[in-house]
Design an enzyme around this catalytic site. Structure first.
Site, PDB file in Angstrom:
ATOM      1  N   LYS A   2     -40.633 -11.727  40.123  1.00 44.62           N
ATOM      2  CA  LYS A   2     -40.556 -11.514  38.799  1.00 44.62           C
ATOM      3  C   LYS A   2     -39.021 -11.940  38.085  1.00 44.62           C
ATOM      4  O   LYS A   2     -38.958 -12.467  37.046  1.00 44.62           O
ATOM      5  CB  LYS A   2     -40.463  -9.802  38.544  1.00 44.62           C
ATOM      6  CG  LYS A   2     -42.009  -9.350  38.646  1.00 44.62           C
ATOM      7  CD  LYS A   2     -42.228  -7.961  39.129  1.00 44.62           C
ATOM      8  CE  LYS A   2     -43.553  -7.508  39.459  1.00 44.62           C
ATOM      9  NZ  LYS A   2     -43.664  -6.202  39.337  1.00 44.62           N
TER      10      LYS A   2
ATOM     11  N   GLN B 216     -40.265  -0.856  39.759  1.00 37.97           N
ATOM     12  CA  GLN B 216     -41.427  -1.335  40.655  1.00 37.97           C
ATOM     13  C   GLN B 216     -41.830  -0.082  41.536  1.00 37.97           C
ATOM     14  O   GLN B 216     -41.195   0.843  42.161  1.00 37.97           O
ATOM     15  CB  GLN B 216     -40.583  -2.275  41.726  1.00 37.97           C
ATOM     16  CG  GLN B 216     -41.561  -2.939  42.745  1.00 37.97           C
ATOM     17  CD  GLN B 216     -42.723  -3.818  42.147  1.00 37.97           C
ATOM     18  OE1 GLN B 216     -42.360  -4.546  41.039  1.00 37.97           O
ATOM     19  NE2 GLN B 216     -44.021  -3.836  42.672  1.00 37.97           N
TER      20      GLN B 216
ATOM     21  N   ASP C 207     -44.684  -2.760  31.477  1.00 35.09           N
ATOM     22  CA  ASP C 207     -45.722  -2.331  32.510  1.00 35.09           C
ATOM     23  C   ASP C 207     -46.756  -1.745  31.854  1.00 35.09           C
ATOM     24  O   ASP C 207     -48.117  -1.601  32.401  1.00 35.09           O
ATOM     25  CB  ASP C 207     -45.247  -1.390  33.684  1.00 35.09           C
ATOM     26  CG  ASP C 207     -44.667  -1.920  34.729  1.00 35.09           C
ATOM     27  OD1 ASP C 207     -45.503  -3.026  35.253  1.00 35.09           O
ATOM     28  OD2 ASP C 207     -44.014  -1.797  35.563  1.00 35.09           O
TER      29      ASP C 207
HETATM   30  N1  GUN Z   1     -46.620  -2.143  42.089  1.00 26.59           N
HETATM   31  C1  GUN Z   1     -47.826  -2.789  42.197  1.00 26.59           C
HETATM   32  N2  GUN Z   1     -48.220  -3.287  40.966  1.00 26.59           N
HETATM   33  C2  GUN Z   1     -47.281  -2.760  40.071  1.00 26.59           C
HETATM   34  C3  GUN Z   1     -47.211  -3.334  38.527  1.00 26.59           C
HETATM   35  O1  GUN Z   1     -47.937  -3.809  38.021  1.00 26.59           O
HETATM   36  N3  GUN Z   1     -45.751  -2.821  38.148  1.00 26.59           N
HETATM   37  C4  GUN Z   1     -45.078  -2.078  38.679  1.00 26.59           C
HETATM   38  N4  GUN Z   1     -43.918  -1.665  38.204  1.00 26.59           N
HETATM   39  N5  GUN Z   1     -45.172  -1.692  39.991  1.00 26.59           N
HETATM   40  C5  GUN Z   1     -46.374  -2.064  40.678  1.00 26.59           C
END
Ligand code: GUN
Length: 300
Positions: A54, A98, A121
């Protein structure tokens, strides 16, 4: 018959190109630089890789990014006060925590603390609610990426039998809500299956479009699908290591077994994964534009 391979890498690249142009125009015309902060608690290797991807995506697009890595024993209060600061930080338009978080931290309380306008998100209940009723909102990245993947590869969803395996808040539930709506990659008849589904194969065999978000390697096998199915594989399972120490990945679908039977299928890696990341970038730009617009309204 051998399935068409749906390349998320290629479709994401096209979206990235358009975003890059848009970001450079925002900078030139308005001096606006979209900003994303990632917060990672603990040292889970998979999460570290995702956060790294990211950050790199931001760098490649000209999005300002900040990475905050916290030790596994971080308390809930520390992360909550950090989020309150970031909610006020004018350089930051998107806040990504995350998941999963360590056990001592209540995930829901953390999500609630994020300003819904910075919730890139799309996990905050305000954004989830807006999504469910079809109002414009920041959409969760993986489901949104899957919609774009279907549109980008010309797969018709109207009237289709879509079967989603997995009922998570991150993938299954939002995807269900989006694909029943009157929207691109919508208008489908959608079924969700989960661990308590009585006869999984009964449902998966009916699917025109099968979306697997289970978290178990190769759980969907050839005998569970019909000829001509379109398969979207959301799973990223680490099933071993190469002699060089690199992770060997497998999806939730037995790719080799199913590809002879399917009309189209996404690979792992190179399918849904790149789409998730590019949709996060898109949400960050969207959040920046909305926040900047609000400021203009206040000045006026
Ligand atoms: N963990 C697995 N998928 C995601 C996601 O799309 N966003 C976040 N913040 N954590 C994750």
């Amino acid at each position: 018959m051998s399935a068409k391979i749906i390349s998320g890498t290629k479709i994401a690249e096209q979206i990235r190109k358009n975003l890059k142009k848009e970001i450079s125009e925002l900078k030139k015309k308005y001096g606006l630089i979209p900003g994303l902060v990632t917060i990672l608690v603990g040292d889970d290797p998979a999460s570290q890789i995702y956060v790294g991807q990211k950050q790199k995506a931001c760098e490649n697009l000209g999005i300002y990014s900040r990475r905050i890595d916290l030790p596994p024993e971080t308390t809930e209060n520390v992360i909550l006060s950090l989020i309150r600061e970031l909610n006020k930080d004018a350089k930051i338009h998107g806040i990504l925590v995350q998941l999963p978080l360590p056990k001592q931290i209540n995930q829901q309380r953390v999500i609630y603390a994020i300003d819904p306008d910075k919730d890139v998100d799309g996990f905050h209940p305000v954004n989830v609610g807006k999504m469910v009723i079809g109002e414009k909102s920041l959409l969760p990245c993986t489901p949104h990426g899957i919609l774009e993947l279907l549109v980008g590869s010309g797969i018709k969803t109207e009237g289709a039998e879509v079967v989603i395996v997995g009922r998570s808040n991150i993938v299954g539930k939002p995807l269900f809500n989006l694909m029943i709506q009157k929207r691109p990659a919508g208008n489908a008849t959608v079924t969700i299956c989960h661990t308590k589904t009585r006869d999984l194969s009964f449902h998966t065999k009916r699917a025109d479009i099968l979306i697997a978000a289970i978290g178990r390697p190769k759980a969907i096998t050839r005998d569970m699908v019909k000829d001509g199915v379109v398969v979207i594989d959301v799973g990223v399972n680490r099933i071993g290591k190469t002699p060089e120490g690199k992770a060997v990945l497998a999806g939730d679908v037995d790719f080799e077994g199913i590809k002879e039977k399917a009309a189209a299928i996404t690979p792992v890696p190179g399918g849904v994964g790149p789409m998730t990341i590019v949709m996060l970038m898109k949400n960050t730009v969207e959040a920046a534009k909305r926040i900047a617009d609000c400021r203009l309204l206040i000045v006026d």
